[in-house]
Scaffold this active site. Structure first.
Site, PDB file in Angstrom:
ATOM      1  CG  HIS A   1     167.109  43.333 129.239  1.00  0.00           C
ATOM      2  ND1 HIS A   1     168.339  43.912 129.145  1.00  0.00           N
ATOM      3  CD2 HIS A   1     167.300  42.159 129.899  1.00  0.00           C
ATOM      4  CE1 HIS A   1     169.259  43.130 129.697  1.00  0.00           C
ATOM      5  NE2 HIS A   1     168.643  42.073 130.164  1.00  0.00           N
TER       6      HIS A   1
HETATM    7  C1  BDR Z   1     165.910  39.892 126.341  1.00  0.00           C
HETATM    8  O1  BDR Z   1     165.969  38.472 126.460  1.00  0.00           O
HETATM    9  C2  BDR Z   1     165.023  38.021 127.382  1.00  0.00           C
HETATM   10  O2  BDR Z   1     165.616  37.140 128.279  1.00  0.00           O
HETATM   11  C3  BDR Z   1     164.445  39.244 128.052  1.00  0.00           C
HETATM   12  O3  BDR Z   1     163.078  39.057 128.354  1.00  0.00           O
HETATM   13  C4  BDR Z   1     164.654  40.337 127.045  1.00  0.00           C
HETATM   14  O4  BDR Z   1     163.587  40.389 126.124  1.00  0.00           O
HETATM   15  C5  BDR Z   1     167.188  40.483 126.881  1.00  0.00           C
HETATM   16  O5  BDR Z   1     168.293  39.964 126.220  1.00  0.00           O
END
Ligand code: BDR
Ligand code: CA
Length: 327
Positions: A243
């Site tokens: 992400h």
């Molecule tokens: C987001 O949540 C975290 O677990 C990841 O680092 C990212 O920023 C994705 O939903």
């Protein structure tokens, strides 16, 4: 080349680590500091991981400021061991020897000071829960207006990963996310699950990491194993989350994402806690917009950028691979 000064507010997290790694390797980007916040792990772990990533990249000169350990409501949000392991780095944290110190100044104090010393200059990344940034907004009503641009990983228009409608960063501190979207930043880009899910790390690129066998490629290979296993159990998709790294990719090359003007609001309670309501149709607020929403992604272009930037000595091999094998 003129470099873009940035601060990354983060909760590392394997995908936060990848964002930091990309920022450190690209000549267009000047990473000025990391701020840690609780999220993927507790604050102690996310702060340590921020230091570890800098040490891994031989950039101990970049300061790390520790931020908030609880959300705006005073409660520690649930952490994300399922994707990133107990240490937040897929079990790899112990393999990185970092001896860099965390700065004494609190991350919120640092943000307030640094942004007011450089008004209109700094691009701020929010790739964890928005808690530190919301505190800065609460303490100084002029803070948001002095940030050049805010790029947020969070939210989604039509999906979630903590509930059918909520993404983790907004779900973990929904009030902070709400206040950030209401704060009047001159430019806000929301890069959410609609696009970040499409760049999940597949077996082909993970194998490439094993084959390259550099300190960074080994980190990526090993730290993503937990995410692959988790996605297999949960969704039968053997891919690892990427992400946050898309935010930095987008800063470097905006053509990676198609953005749409939107009015974005965050729900704070009940079944839809953490949901981002993304109005691209002008239904609310007389069609005014407060942000831009990432609607689609060119994943090939993103991987080309990420791989050739971080492993520039392998550029020919990467280009040959991208030509032949890209899905
Ligand atoms: C987001 O949540 C975290 O677990 C990841 O680092 C990212 O920023 C994705 O939903
Ligand atoms: Ca994150």
């Amino acid at each position: 080349m003129e470099r873009i000064p940035i601060i990354i507010d983060c909760d590392p997290g394997v995908d936060d680590a990848l964002a930091i790694i990309l920022a450190l390797h690209h000549p267009k980007v000047q990473l000025r500091a990391l701020c840690s916040v609780t999220g993927n792990g507790n604050l102690e772990n996310t702060t340590r991981n921020a230091k570890d990533i800098l040490a891994l990249c031989q950039r101990r000169d970049i300061p790390v400021y520790q931020g908030c350990g609880v959300a705006l409501d005073g409660v520690q949000p649930e952490t994300v061991e399922s994707s990133f392991g107990d240490d937040g780095l897929g079990g790899y944290a112990a393999s990185i020897a970092s001896d860099n110190e965390v700065r004494q100044e609190h991350a919120v104090d640092f943000l307030l000071r640094e942004i007011s010393e450089h008004p209109g200059e700094i691009t701020l990344f929010a790739i964890g829960p928005c808690t530190n940034i919301a505190h800065a907004i609460r303490r100084d009503a002029t803070f948001a207006g002095k940030v050049k641009r805010l790029i947020v990983m969070g939210g989604a228009k039509g999906t979630g990963n903590m509930s059918p409608v909520a993404e983790y960063n907004f779900w973990a501190d929904p009030l902070a996310a709400k206040e950030v979207f209401e704060a009047g930043f001159p430019k806000v880009d929301m890069i959410g699950l609609d696009v970040t899910n499409k760049i999940a790390l597949g077996a082909d690129v993970r194998e490439m990491m094993r084959i390259f066998d550099t300190p960074i490629s080994r980190f990526i290979y090993h730290a993503t194993q937990k995410g692959v296993d988790d996605n297999w159990d949960f969704a039968r998709r053997p891919v690892a989350p990427m992400h946050d790294v898309l935010t930095v990719g987008y800063l470097i090359d905006e053509s990676i994402l198609e953005m749409q003007d939107a009015f974005i609001e965050i729900e704070t309670d009940g079944l839809s806690k953490g949901q981002s309501l993304v109005d691209i149709g002008g239904y609310w607020h007389n069609g005014q917009c407060n942000a831009r929403y990432a609607a689609s992604v060119d994943s090939r272009k993103f991987y080309q950028l990420f791989l050739t930037t971080v492993f520039h000595e392998k550029v020919n091999e990467i280009n040959e691979f991208m030509k032949k094998e890209w899905r």
